[in-house]
Design an enzyme around this catalytic site. Structure first.
Site, PDB file in Angstrom:
ATOM      1  N   GLY A   1       0.797  -1.210   0.000  1.00  0.00           N
ATOM      2  CA  GLY A   1       0.000   0.000   0.000  1.00  0.00           C
ATOM      3  C   GLY A   1       0.834   1.266   0.000  1.00  0.00           C
ATOM      4  O   GLY A   1       0.427   2.276  -0.599  1.00  0.00           O
TER       5      GLY A   1
ATOM      6  N   ARG B   1       2.335 -11.651   4.509  1.00  0.00           N
ATOM      7  CA  ARG B   1       3.120 -12.010   5.694  1.00  0.00           C
ATOM      8  C   ARG B   1       4.604 -12.092   5.364  1.00  0.00           C
ATOM      9  O   ARG B   1       5.447 -11.866   6.239  1.00  0.00           O
ATOM     10  CB  ARG B   1       2.640 -13.354   6.263  1.00  0.00           C
ATOM     11  CG  ARG B   1       1.321 -13.282   7.016  1.00  0.00           C
ATOM     12  CD  ARG B   1       1.046 -14.576   7.746  1.00  0.00           C
ATOM     13  NE  ARG B   1      -0.093 -14.463   8.657  1.00  0.00           N
ATOM     14  CZ  ARG B   1      -0.324 -15.309   9.650  1.00  0.00           C
ATOM     15  NH1 ARG B   1       0.499 -16.340   9.861  1.00  0.00           N
ATOM     16  NH2 ARG B   1      -1.378 -15.153  10.442  1.00  0.00           N
TER      17      ARG B   1
ATOM     18  N   LYS C   1       7.338 -10.524   2.759  1.00  0.00           N
ATOM     19  CA  LYS C   1       7.670  -9.617   1.659  1.00  0.00           C
ATOM     20  C   LYS C   1       9.045  -8.993   1.824  1.00  0.00           C
ATOM     21  O   LYS C   1       9.753  -8.769   0.851  1.00  0.00           O
ATOM     22  CB  LYS C   1       6.607  -8.526   1.523  1.00  0.00           C
ATOM     23  CG  LYS C   1       6.222  -7.809   2.790  1.00  0.00           C
ATOM     24  CD  LYS C   1       4.965  -6.966   2.584  1.00  0.00           C
ATOM     25  CE  LYS C   1       4.427  -6.392   3.880  1.00  0.00           C
ATOM     26  NZ  LYS C   1       3.128  -5.733   3.709  1.00  0.00           N
TER      27      LYS C   1
ATOM     28  N   ILE D   1       5.796  -8.621  11.721  1.00  0.00           N
ATOM     29  CA  ILE D   1       6.998  -9.467  11.735  1.00  0.00           C
ATOM     30  C   ILE D   1       8.123  -8.802  10.943  1.00  0.00           C
ATOM     31  O   ILE D   1       9.204  -8.541  11.472  1.00  0.00           O
ATOM     32  CB  ILE D   1       6.706 -10.868  11.153  1.00  0.00           C
ATOM     33  CG1 ILE D   1       5.580 -11.550  11.938  1.00  0.00           C
ATOM     34  CG2 ILE D   1       7.973 -11.719  11.163  1.00  0.00           C
ATOM     35  CD1 ILE D   1       5.859 -11.759  13.402  1.00  0.00           C
TER      36      ILE D   1
ATOM     37  N   LYS E   1      20.526  -1.582  14.455  1.00  0.00           N
ATOM     38  CA  LYS E   1      21.813  -2.187  14.824  1.00  0.00           C
ATOM     39  C   LYS E   1      22.944  -1.565  14.018  1.00  0.00           C
ATOM     40  O   LYS E   1      24.043  -1.329  14.545  1.00  0.00           O
ATOM     41  CB  LYS E   1      21.762  -3.702  14.587  1.00  0.00           C
ATOM     42  CG  LYS E   1      23.096  -4.398  14.857  1.00  0.00           C
ATOM     43  CD  LYS E   1      22.992  -5.906  14.730  1.00  0.00           C
ATOM     44  CE  LYS E   1      24.359  -6.556  14.994  1.00  0.00           C
ATOM     45  NZ  LYS E   1      24.288  -8.029  15.012  1.00  0.00           N
TER      46      LYS E   1
ATOM     47  N   TYR F   1      17.599  14.963  43.023  1.00  0.00           N
ATOM     48  CA  TYR F   1      17.724  13.807  43.920  1.00  0.00           C
ATOM     49  C   TYR F   1      16.329  13.294  44.216  1.00  0.00           C
ATOM     50  O   TYR F   1      15.332  13.847  43.729  1.00  0.00           O
ATOM     51  CB  TYR F   1      18.471  14.150  45.209  1.00  0.00           C
ATOM     52  CG  TYR F   1      17.986  15.386  45.930  1.00  0.00           C
ATOM     53  CD1 TYR F   1      16.854  15.356  46.752  1.00  0.00           C
ATOM     54  CD2 TYR F   1      18.666  16.594  45.812  1.00  0.00           C
ATOM     55  CE1 TYR F   1      16.412  16.478  47.420  1.00  0.00           C
ATOM     56  CE2 TYR F   1      18.233  17.730  46.482  1.00  0.00           C
ATOM     57  CZ  TYR F   1      17.108  17.668  47.284  1.00  0.00           C
ATOM     58  OH  TYR F   1      16.678  18.777  47.948  1.00  0.00           O
TER      59      TYR F   1
ATOM     60  N   HIS G   1       3.219  17.151  52.265  1.00  0.00           N
ATOM     61  CA  HIS G   1       3.675  15.778  52.474  1.00  0.00           C
ATOM     62  C   HIS G   1       2.607  14.759  52.063  1.00  0.00           C
ATOM     63  O   HIS G   1       2.248  13.861  52.820  1.00  0.00           O
ATOM     64  CB  HIS G   1       4.116  15.564  53.920  1.00  0.00           C
ATOM     65  CG  HIS G   1       5.331  16.353  54.282  1.00  0.00           C
ATOM     66  ND1 HIS G   1       6.566  16.140  53.705  1.00  0.00           N
ATOM     67  CD2 HIS G   1       5.500  17.378  55.149  1.00  0.00           C
ATOM     68  CE1 HIS G   1       7.443  16.995  54.203  1.00  0.00           C
ATOM     69  NE2 HIS G   1       6.827  17.768  55.082  1.00  0.00           N
TER      70      HIS G   1
ATOM     71  N   ARG H   1      -7.513   4.923  64.065  1.00  0.00           N
ATOM     72  CA  ARG H   1      -8.541   5.845  63.581  1.00  0.00           C
ATOM     73  C   ARG H   1      -8.942   6.827  64.683  1.00  0.00           C
ATOM     74  O   ARG H   1      -9.288   7.978  64.416  1.00  0.00           O
ATOM     75  CB  ARG H   1      -9.745   5.034  63.088  1.00  0.00           C
ATOM     76  CG  ARG H   1     -10.780   5.849  62.328  1.00  0.00           C
ATOM     77  CD  ARG H   1     -11.672   4.931  61.513  1.00  0.00           C
ATOM     78  NE  ARG H   1     -10.874   4.146  60.598  1.00  0.00           N
ATOM     79  CZ  ARG H   1     -10.440   4.565  59.420  1.00  0.00           C
ATOM     80  NH1 ARG H   1     -10.759   5.773  59.009  1.00  0.00           N
ATOM     81  NH2 ARG H   1      -9.707   3.799  58.654  1.00  0.00           N
TER      82      ARG H   1
END
Length: 527
Positions: free
Chosen positions: A32, A60, A62, A123, A134, A224, A284, A448
């Site tokens: 395409g 699948r 090519k 794939i 790479k 930090y 906090h 609580r």
């Protein structure tokens, strides 16, 4: 020079390919994409012509061919590599433009079948991306349309060449994309409970995959962590939820610290819960003042009144633009971070002399407020706890009145307000509220009962009367003593989840003391 272009998302690719052609690149393509380039009037060589082997198996296969991968992987500085290419009539490929089959978008669609998901596992694309990445010293690889403009600008400025730094950067992005892609496939497939009878429809999936593959992108290194001896960095989701803390734009001030970001997130997620103009002040990680008002200035004034002592050096979040009136009030206190959906020019001018104050502009998300995270993560020793986000929203219809005394409409609104705040207070949480503002907050205690006492002490220190207040408890009262404490200090209505073995004892105590109590049916522990 040869450029291989094979994309699923074709945004801008024809224009980019035309620019490459103008620079002297020979265009190679598949399926395409090749058709699109040809229709755009560009000369394009099909990969099948290059490999002298047709596309097969419904596409699948090519590009899985030595004519492609040899051209990508050959090192130009190794004579043996170049001789091998010459012997087999293989041309080098210098630039690759590939984005992958839309696997993530496919599996996100309701009703996606396993077959649809499998067919959208790319794939050949990842194989070419890996080969090109790479061999980055000799090949440039682009995996997203956002890269077209800067790469083209450099190519045009340098006569068709890219620097080592650019190619290496593109390689890193490419490998990161492959990692994200493979993680998405692993997450999806390992969440499926396989049943042969369901292979034709949407498969049954578990909430948590057999393997967790979180992928986050670094935003910046931080000075930090929680303490000076700890190292830290901020990362974001690959696709952050709009209106979340990492989407903010810092307008002025020092760099945000680890603690600043953690507290700012708590304040922002809380203030998003309110429809009316609201202000949340956090210290906090706990809200120390929350209020709604007719505008940002009134909301801030009421929130600050809850606990002026704790508000010193706090984090402030508004769900309305910061205007001059609100800025004139807030600038008088010491604030670390101030967040709002927008800042008027007058407000920016007022804060201009406060060069250390961090102003953070964050657009509010559209629609109902939601938690910014679908999943929440917490590290434990050599492990990871994962849970769904606490995004439960309580509606008036969800409340169950369990006492003889019925809450008034005004009390119901205060109860819902207090419940929204309690969701963001560290457990054990007790929150006194009245008239759309917090009057006392007790947070993070092992008992609580102690949280209830601390909340009342906070109110006393702030000079606030708790008479006629509504109280929210993030979990049930295990005994009546906690309820007695809040009533002793002035509470006239209470919201709690219920679910204790001693619920009736607590209900009887509420009836005895003449207060209204409602059960929410949900708790909001926050550790």
């Amino acid at each position: 020079m040869n450029a291989l272009i094979s994309v699923s998302d074709k945004t801008g690719v024809a224009e980019f390919a035309a620019a490459l052609h103008a620079l002297g690149f020979r265009l190679l393509s598949t399926g395409g994409t090749a058709k699109l380039l040809a229709e755009s009037g560009l000369p394009v060589t099909e990969v099948a012509e290059l490999t002298r082997f047709p596309e097969m198996l419904d596409g699948r296969v090519k590009t899985l061919h030595p004519a492609v991968h040899g051209g990508l992987l050959a090192r130009r500085d190794v004579p043996e590599h170049m001789a091998a290419l010459a012997e087999h009539g293989i041309d080098t490929i210098d630039l690759v433009v590939i984005n992958l089959y839309p696997f993530e978008a496919t599996v996100a669609k309701p009703g996606c079948t396993l077959a649809d998901a499998i067919e959208n596992i790319d794939i050949g694309g990842p194989a070419m991306v890996r080969s090109a990445a790479k061999n980055w010293q000799h090949v440039a690889v682009l995996t997203d349309a956002s890269q077209y403009a800067p790469v083209l600008a450099e190519l045009q400025a340098s006569g068709g060449q890219l620097s080592d730094k650019t190619r290496f950067g593109l390689s890193v992005v490419a490998f990161n994309r492959i990692a994200q892609y493979d993680a998405a496939i692993s997450d999806y497939l390992s969440s499926i409970t396989f049943d042969e009878s369901q292979t034709g429809g949407a498969p049954a999936r578990t909430a948590f995959a057999a393997q967790s593959n979180p992928a986050f992108i670094k935003v910046q290194d931080l000075r930090y962590g929680e303490n000076a001896h700890q190292q830290a960095a901020l990362y974001r989701d690959p696709q952050p939820v709009p209106g979340s803390i990492v989407t903010g734009q810092q307008l002025q001030g020092k760099e945000l610290s680890y603690n600043n970001i953690a507290d700012a997130d708590a304040a922002w997620e809380c203030v998003k819960q309110f429809d009316a103009p609201a202000c949340v002040i956090v210290k906090h990680a706990n809200p120390c003042g929350v209020a709604v008002g007719k505008d940002a200035a009134e909301a801030y004034a009421k929130a600050f009144q809850t606990d002026p002592t704790s508000a010193f050096g706090g984090i402030i979040a508004l769900n309305r633009p910061l205007d001059g009136a609100a800025a004139e009030q807030i600038v008088k206190q010491f604030v670390e971070v101030l967040m709002a959906p927008a800042f008027t020019p007058e407000a920016l001018e007022i804060f201009k002399p406060k060069t250390n104050v961090r102003l953070l502009q964050i657009a509010l998300p559209e629609g109902a407020p939601t938690c910014a995270n679908r999943l929440e993560y917490k590290r434990v020793g050599s492990g990871l706890l994962i849970q769904s986000a606490d995004d439960h929203a309580l509606a008036l219809a969800d409340l169950k009145v369990v006492t003889q005394k019925q809450p008034t409409p005004e009390q119901l609104q205060d109860l819902l307000f207090a419940w929204k705040v309690a969701k963001f207070v560290k457990s054990n949480a007790i929150v006194f509220c009245k008239g759309g503002m917090t009057m006392g907050v007790g947070a993070g205690q092992m008992s609580r009962l102690d949280s209830a006492r601390i909340a009342s002490i906070k109110a006393e220190h702030a000079g606030l009367s708790l008479a006629g207040t509504a109280v929210a408890s993030d979990a049930f009262f295990p005994f009546r003593d906690g309820l007695d404490v809040v009533i002793d200090h002035g509470a006239t209505c209470v919201i709690q989840p219920g679910g204790s073995m001693r619920d009736q004892e607590v209900i009887d105590a509420a009836n005895e003391r003449g207060v209204a109590m409602v059960f929410s049916g949900v708790r909001h522990f926050r550790h």
